[in-house]
Enzyme design. Sequence first.
Site, PDB file in Angstrom:
ATOM      1  N   HIS A  49     -31.417  43.676  40.226  1.00 16.96           N
ATOM      2  CA  HIS A  49     -32.286  44.802  40.579  1.00 16.96           C
ATOM      3  C   HIS A  49     -31.679  46.110  40.077  1.00 16.96           C
ATOM      4  O   HIS A  49     -30.542  46.116  39.579  1.00 16.96           O
ATOM      5  CB  HIS A  49     -32.527  44.867  42.093  1.00 16.96           C
ATOM      6  N   ALA A  50     -32.434  47.181  40.244  1.00 19.28           N
ATOM      7  CA  ALA A  50     -31.927  48.525  39.914  1.00 19.28           C
ATOM      8  C   ALA A  50     -32.152  49.420  41.127  1.00 19.28           C
ATOM      9  O   ALA A  50     -32.920  49.084  42.034  1.00 19.28           O
ATOM     10  CB  ALA A  50     -32.676  49.085  38.705  1.00 19.28           C
TER      11      ALA A  50
END
Length: 132
Positions: A49-50
């Site tokens: 994820h970011a």
Amino acid sequence: MPARIIDLPKIVDPRGNLSFLEEEKHIPFKIERVYWIYDVPGGQLRGGHAFRIQQEVIIALSGSFDVEVDDGVEKQLFSLGRSYYALYLPPGLWRRMQNFSTNSLALVISSTRFDEKDYIRDYQEFLTFRKS
Ligand code: TYD
């Protein structure tokens, strides 16, 4: 801003070595949260994820693992396995943790409290975010 390794102080001592970090001195943000990842079964991936806002620092306090960092164009692989190496991740990077060794312990120091809304968990949405 790219991800980078920060070399933390290391006080070498025959009784055992010591490292440390201070907020806004060795790492470029104020610490709002600390969490750690442990007991990772062989072959597992963490953290695909970011973050929109969160900055973080990742340290392998024990064992080793790799962090793949992707800015939407290029991927970089950081192998962490020294407790005085800190990986600094600015916001807006897709990151994945993999190849955890047995008994590895990942410490994550974060600039924000936990907020699910700060996560981008969909890769296509991440690419759109990077272009905006
Ligand atoms: P997540 O950040 O998705 O894990 P990873 O990036 O290592 O794969 O978090 C896993 C779960 O834990 C998710 O349901 C959110 C929860 N969580 C908290 O409640 N507080 C926290 O500080 C963190 C990091 C996660």
